[in-house]
Write an enzyme that holds these catalytic residues in place. Structure first.
Site, PDB file in Angstrom:
ATOM      1  N   LEU A 136       0.819  -1.206   0.000  1.00  0.00           N
ATOM      2  CA  LEU A 136       0.000   0.000   0.000  1.00  0.00           C
ATOM      3  C   LEU A 136       0.858   1.263   0.000  1.00  0.00           C
ATOM      4  O   LEU A 136       0.629   2.195  -0.783  1.00  0.00           O
ATOM      5  CB  LEU A 136      -0.910  -0.023   1.224  1.00  0.00           C
ATOM      6  N   GLY A 137       1.849   1.319   0.882  1.00  0.00           N
ATOM      7  CA  GLY A 137       2.677   2.516   0.985  1.00  0.00           C
ATOM      8  C   GLY A 137       3.439   2.808  -0.292  1.00  0.00           C
ATOM      9  O   GLY A 137       3.495   3.956  -0.757  1.00  0.00           O
ATOM     10  N   ASP A 138       4.032   1.779  -0.890  1.00  0.00           N
ATOM     11  CA  ASP A 138       4.810   1.980  -2.108  1.00  0.00           C
ATOM     12  C   ASP A 138       3.930   2.400  -3.274  1.00  0.00           C
ATOM     13  O   ASP A 138       4.257   3.330  -4.022  1.00  0.00           O
ATOM     14  CB  ASP A 138       5.550   0.690  -2.457  1.00  0.00           C
ATOM     15  N   MET A 139       2.821   1.708  -3.461  1.00  0.00           N
ATOM     16  CA  MET A 139       1.981   1.996  -4.619  1.00  0.00           C
ATOM     17  C   MET A 139       1.289   3.352  -4.489  1.00  0.00           C
ATOM     18  O   MET A 139       1.182   4.103  -5.468  1.00  0.00           O
ATOM     19  CB  MET A 139       0.941   0.893  -4.796  1.00  0.00           C
ATOM     20  N   GLY A 155       3.848   5.932  -4.995  1.00  0.00           N
ATOM     21  CA  GLY A 155       4.250   5.951  -6.394  1.00  0.00           C
ATOM     22  C   GLY A 155       3.277   6.718  -7.269  1.00  0.00           C
ATOM     23  O   GLY A 155       3.681   7.553  -8.087  1.00  0.00           O
TER      24      GLY A 155
END
Length: 406
Positions: free
Chosen positions: A168-171, A174
């Site tokens: 969740l955090g990365d996407m 991003g």
């Protein structure tokens, strides 16, 4: 069909694993020329991540790096440093996701690159950002999920929170970076200058709170784990049927009244549909346990398909909790083109998640597979003005490293 919106924009993707490569993939889909830069030898660590296909490719890498051109450069050699300087001078966007300050040692920090190329839009992604007391700390999406308060709110009361099983955090960081980059490119049209975009996983997850922060700052209430439904939004949650699980969203008054009347007409208790205690959200929340004591056994006594058919018939939002194989076969997903097929020279047909961009007059589906390590060294070097003899020497001596397979 129009040209894709970012055609003519050159992006240097100097990132690894997930958040940065996802940004590059999105920009490639939007038409940018994205050049993936990797270290010699092993390349991006994501090549060895989940679903490894051979000793240099993984499903993870193939999904996040499709549509890019790949180079692998030895920055310890002066010629490699010159290659990178020329590449960054030619770029519109530079994307990196290393710990703050790490790229300064290579001459790839914002100050140095922007001094040479004032129009450069430089996007950094890190766990905590480039300022604040935690800026120096390492971190991944898992760390940001725990720190942000999101993890504490999910799961069964009294038990440790579960892992989310999606990044969740990365996407989320991003796609915010994609938005910020496009805004900076638009701003550059007026100002003539690029700028540094500082994205943090922790920041973006905190920004996701649509009610928890207000609950605390306005009412002094701390959100708690609630398990399978939301006590502040009755009826809204996950329910177990006779042969699987489904979700029901009957939290809006009109939808609730239709739902309650349906239950009464199909075996529920007399008067359930007309009980005025349940006709407002506040009333339903106050009497939540009474409601659940009726709804849970009603759903549990029926197969998923029957419940869905009944609820669809009265326009109450509902859905089966699907497995991945069911998602891939879902006619809605097929109709929307949300699985992209690519023909890989070694692995044959690949089926990977598409991006959700939908434009009326251009196609953003990426058909080109992710590059082999150093696959496009020569053609990128040529575009930077290196001559054939220089390119041959750099390739022979490993300044431009490649591991291209037949």
């Amino acid at each position: 069909m129009q040209a894709r919106p970012l055609e003519g924009i050159r992006v240097v993707d100097y990132s690894h694993f997930l958040a940065g490569p996802y940004v590059g993939r999105c920009l490639a889909a939007l038409g940018a020329e994205v050049i993936k830069v990797e270290r010699p030898g092993s390349g991006d660590a994501g090549r060895q991540h989940a679903t490894v296909l051979d000793d240099e490719q993984s499903g993870y890498f193939l999904q996040l790096n499709m549509g890019k051109r790949g180079v692998s450069v030895n920055m310890r050699d002066a010629r490699g440093k010159e290659f990178m300087q020329r590449l960054c001078d030619s770029a519109d966007v530079f994307v990196e996701n290393y710990r703050p300050g790490a790229l300064n040692k290579l001459g790839l920090g914002y100050d140095e690159l922007s001094a040479r190329n004032p129009g450069l839009v430089y996007c950094s992604i890190s766990a905590y950002g480039h300022t604040g007391p935690d800026a120096h700390r390492a971190g991944f999406g898992l760390i940001a999920e725990a720190k942000s308060g999101i993890m504490q709110m999910i799961g069964t009361p009294g038990e440790p929170p579960p892992l989310m099983r999606i990044s969740l955090g990365d996407m989320y960081t991003g796609i915010h970076a994609v938005a910020a980059i496009n805004a900076a490119l638009l701003g550059r049209v007026k100002s003539g200058r690029g700028q540094h975009i500082d994205m943090a996983l922790y920041d973006t997850l905190v920004s996701m709170h649509e009610y928890a922060v207000q609950c605390y700052t306005m009412q002094g209430i701390l959100p708690e784990q609630t398990g399978h439904d939301m006590p502040t939004s009755t009826l809204y949650g996950v329910f177990r049927a006779a042969d699987g699980d489904l979700v029901i969203a009957a939290q809006v008054d009109d939808a609730w009244k239709r739902f309650a009347a349906l239950l009464e007409a199909h075996g529920g208790p007399d008067g359930f549909g007309t009980d005025t205690r349940f006709h407002t959200l506040a009333g339903r929340n106050a009497n939540r346990l009474d409601i659940l004591s009726v709804v849970k056994p009603w759903v549990a006594s029926r197969p998923v398909a029957q419940v869905l058919e009944l609820l669809d018939g009265i326009d109450v939002p509902c859905a089966k909790v699907q497995r991945i194989d069911e998602v891939l076969a879902d006619p809605q997903i097929v109709a929307r083109g949300m699985v992209v097929e690519q023909e890989h020279p070694r692995y044959g047909k690949l089926r990977l998640p598409n991006l959700p961009f939908r434009f009326s007059d251009c196609d953003t589906t990426i058909r080109e597979v992710a590059p082999d390590l150093g696959q496009h060294n020569a053609e990128v070097a040529q575009s930077l003005g290196f001559g054939p003899a220089e390119i041959d020497a750099m390739q022979t001596e490993g300044v431009l490293y490649s591991k291209v397979r037949p």
